[in-house]
Design an enzyme around this catalytic site. Structure first.
Site, short mmCIF file in Angstrom:
data_model
loop_
_atom_site.label_atom_id
_atom_site.label_comp_id
_atom_site.label_asym_id
_atom_site.label_seq_id
_atom_site.Cartn_x
_atom_site.Cartn_y
_atom_site.Cartn_z
N HIS A 127 0.83 -1.21 0.00
CA HIS A 127 0.00 0.00 0.00
C HIS A 127 0.87 1.27 0.00
CE1 HIS A 127 -3.55 2.48 1.21
NE2 HIS A 127 -2.58 3.25 1.67
N GLU A 128 1.74 1.36 1.00
CA GLU A 128 2.55 2.58 1.11
C GLU A 128 3.47 2.73 -0.11
OE1 GLU A 128 1.74 4.80 3.10
OE2 GLU A 128 0.39 3.56 4.28
N HIS A 149 1.70 4.51 -2.89
CA HIS A 149 1.83 5.97 -2.78
C HIS A 149 3.20 6.41 -3.30
CE1 HIS A 149 -1.77 6.82 -0.51
NE2 HIS A 149 -1.43 6.12 0.54
N HIS A 194 3.34 6.69 -6.97
CA HIS A 194 2.64 7.90 -7.39
C HIS A 194 3.57 9.11 -7.27
CE1 HIS A 194 -1.53 10.11 -6.97
NE2 HIS A 194 -1.04 10.24 -8.18
ZN LIG Z 1 -2.69 5.36 2.02
#
Ligand SMILES: [Zn+2]
Length: 714
Positions: free
Chosen positions: A500-501, A504, A507
């Site tokens: 998940h992290e 980011h 991105h």
């Molecule tokens: Zn998040």
């Protein structure tokens, strides 16, 4: 899937209104030349100079940085030349470099590795930053220049990214109150200063409350069921607080605590749960309730001043969902299936308690333990049996990095020559598919008493072609640190958090914008969790999983039947894990739907009523965060925005469904996703971006199906 995650980004002008309390005595000023933030770092990628930065450098850097930017902004606002895109917007983008540098570094260390000195700086600087932001966005001459450009935007022959920058600036000014009269601007300034102080106070109280709330156990027998490694870690944690010979179970930031799934002793479970539930409601200096009730009132007043019926309406105006009604309605569509599933799960667990020879009534501190037994019985899956396959460094290099290599062609090289702010932090250089340098990436994975709870990503340096900067990104988590000499074995939920992290991070790393304001993760809350949640899907992809899930002792790949069990169990317990998030998101929206004339709220009474209104089984499935420890909404910029995790889950499940229909894990698909979503920052409207990738508007179907809650499903 884990939702413990949050994200903090601090844009060039979108200064995070994190923080504060009464100003402290001024410290002696350091000369600008000596300050490590005065000029761009000379390290690769302008990496922060953690080798020379001292706690005493931050406050003078903030003061100097604000002073410089105010002078720059004054020059722009008072420029006698007619406004142009270059002399107004580009000049704004170039302003505030020193402040940006100190901002990005300071808020990372005060969140991940704080101490009394840093807390004091935050307390002093937070209201000043709020005032600084107001000095820019409430400057009438500056707004007139931006407005003059905006009014004739169609005749300016702007490139698409330039046109978007103009639109975003104009909307930021309006959102910040640039159109108010002078008296209302003064009121707004006072409110913003007060709010930032209260938010800091909340954050600092909560860190102290969580630390004080850890459960200390004298007798090892009471920890039966926890496993030798976890017990050793608890003994180590106690030692760290000079409680030699005892055991400490530190609190995670959520309502449920990981140890509740394994502790055999019901009294210990109840004690641990209640320590967490009441951590910030002890009536002591760390009690957050008075702060919350004041925050709710002042936010409602701010919204009214800006012409909105409540704070949620104000916040959502520039989000993908646009209105609180849209966000609430979206969640409401899940409630019937979700509430039914919660009832079914609770009955199943009560049955399991009976089978176990017990006759008590199910309480929240029993749920995880007996759900674990149901899971074992139903899927023959033992969480403990999985851990040897998830060694943290192997998961990172052979899983998280490998997926990024297969999808996007990225490669990673460990850098031990880049200074870090804490010895456990790992640094990697990221290289693009064509061999060119892409950015720098830091990982800070282990829980510490001086770290905020949860997991998050942000930038030390944001990407901008105008400024010639490449992204320097970090991920922070709160995984249990192993006892010395022991391997870092993590749960599958932790594995998911890593993916998940890192979503980011991608991105941030793929940002390819001219202007920092539009770069990378500087997007709406209900869009920013889309790349991160999308990246979680690869944790279970057969090719990726086979590459990283290897026994740390034997090197053997995870047996196929264990993999199959994880997949089958993926929709297990969704009544709980989705239910606790929906309850928290609805609680958030209700706090921020209060009108300005509402009386000050009794926090516990308000919360009780708000949760009852959700239509969910909130007695068996308590909210993931209680109001008194809901850091996302009171201290970290997700006010009226917690629903974003669910909203973006709809986006990411749709996108993953698109991948599955088009051949899954391929470079072609990865490159397309990078091109159309991950590299775009905020250069387009969110709906436009999503439709271009997916071919239609987002649809809730794949999300409910993934959660095992599809109306036509099981
Ligand atoms: Zn998040």
């Amino acid at each position: 899937m884990t939702r413990t995650v949050l994200l903090g980004t601090v844009g060039a002008l979108a200064l995070a209104a994190l923080t504060a309390a009464p100003a402290l005595a001024a410290k002696p000023a350091t000369t600008a030349a000596a300050n490590p933030f005065a000029a761009a770092s000379t390290l690769p990628f302008e990496a922060p100079r953690f080798d020379i930065i001292k706690d005493a450098d931050y406050l003078p850097a903030f003061k100097q940085g604000m002073k410089i930017q105010l002078a720059e902004v004054k020059k722009i606002a008072e420029n006698p030349a007619a406004p142009t895109f270059d002399n107004t917007l580009v000049a704004m983008e170039r302003s505030g470099r020193m402040l940006d540098r100190v901002n990005q570094v300071f808020f990372s260390v005060v969140s991940a590795n704080t101490n009394d000195a840093l807390d004091k700086v935050q307390t002093e600087v937070a209201p000043k930053l709020a005032q600084h932001q107001d000095a820019i966005f409430l400057n009438p001459k500056l707004f007139q220049r931006v407005k003059a450009l905006y009014d004739k935007r169609d005749s300016l022959n702007l490139e698409p990214e330039q046109a978007q920058l103009l639109k975003v600036y104009y909307e930021q000014f309006i959102h910040a109150g640039a159109q108010l009269n002078d008296a209302d601007k003064a009121k707004l300034r006072a409110l913003n200063t007060k709010l930032s102080s209260l938010e800091t106070a909340f954050q600092q109280k909560l860190v102290a409350a969580a630390k004080a709330g850890g459960l200390v156990v004298d007798d090892k027998a009471k920890l039966a069921g926890m496993g030798d490694n976890a017990i050793a870690a608890a003994a180590e944690a106690a030692k760290g607080r000079k409680l030699d010979g005892k055991y400490l179970i530190p609190l995670q930031n959520t309502t449920q605590q990981p140890a509740l799934s394994s502790l055999d002793d019901r009294a210990t479970r109840q004690a641990l749960f209640e320590r967490g539930w009441t951590r910030a409601e002890m009536g002591d200096a760390n009690d957050t309730r008075a702060t919350i009730s004041e925050l709710a009132t002042l936010r409602a007043q701010k919204a009214k001043l800006l012409g909105f019926p409540n704070y949620a309406a104000y916040v959502l105006a520039d989000q993908m969902a646009v209105t609180p009604e849209a966000a609430q309605g979206f969640m409401q569509r899940m409630v019937p299936a979700l509430a039914a599933e919660q009832k079914r799960e609770a009955a199943e667990i009560q049955e399991q308690i009976k089978k176990d020879g017990q006759d008590f009534t199910l309480k929240p501190w029993d749920w995880a333990k007996y759900a674990e037994q149901v899971r074992k019985a139903k899927y023959d899956l033992d969480e403990g049996a999985l851990k040897p396959y998830f060694e943290l460094h192997t998961v990172l290099e052979e899983g998280v990095f490998y997926a990024a290599n297969q999808l996007y062609g990225l490669t990673f090289k460990r850098r031990t020559d880049i200074p870090v702010y804490q010895a456990d932090v790992l640094v990697y250089e990221v290289t693009d598919k064509d061999g060119s340098p892409l950015g720098l990436m830091y990982f800070d994975y282990f829980k510490r008493d001086n770290k905020s709870g949860g997991a998050w990503m942000s930038n030390f340096v944001q990407q901008s072609k105008l400024l010639g900067t490449k992204p320097v990104v970090y991920n922070v988590c709160n995984f249990t640190k192993p006892a010395p000499g022991q391997p870092a074995l993590i749960s599958f939920s932790d594995v998911t958090t890593m993916f998940h992290e890192f979503g980011h991070a991608l991105h941030g790393l793929f940002a390819n914008q001219t202007y920092q304001t539009l770069s990378g993760t500087n997007v709406a809350r209900d869009f920013v969790e889309f790349p991160s949640q999308f990246n979680e899907h690869w944790a279970l992809d057969p090719k990726i999983l086979a590459h990283y899930a290897k026994n740390y002792q034997t090197g053997q790949a995870m047996p196929a039947e264990l993999v199959e069990k994880i997949k089958k169990a993926a929709t297990f317990n969704q009544g709980y894990s989705l239910g606790e998030v929906v309850a928290a998101a609805m609680l958030d929206l209700q706090w921020h739907s209060l009108p300005a004339d509402a009386p000050k709220q009794d926090v516990d009474a308000f919360e009780k009523e708000a949760l009852a209104k959700t239509g969910l089984d909130v007695d068996d499935v308590p909210t993931r965060y209680r109001s008194s420890y809901f850091l996302h909404i009171w201290g970290n910029g997700y006010a009226a925005g917690y629903y974003a995790y669910l909203w973006t889950e709809m986006l990411d499940d749709d996108s993953y469904a698109w991948f599955k229909e088009h051949g899954g894990l391929t470079r072609e698909n990865g490159d397309r996703f990078r091109e159309m979503i991950l590299s775009k920052g905020h250069t387009e409207d969110y709906g436009t971006m999503f439709r271009a990738f997916y071919g239609k508007d987002p649809d809730i179907g794949p999300m409910l199906e993934n959660r095992g809650l599809a109306p036509e499903g099981k």
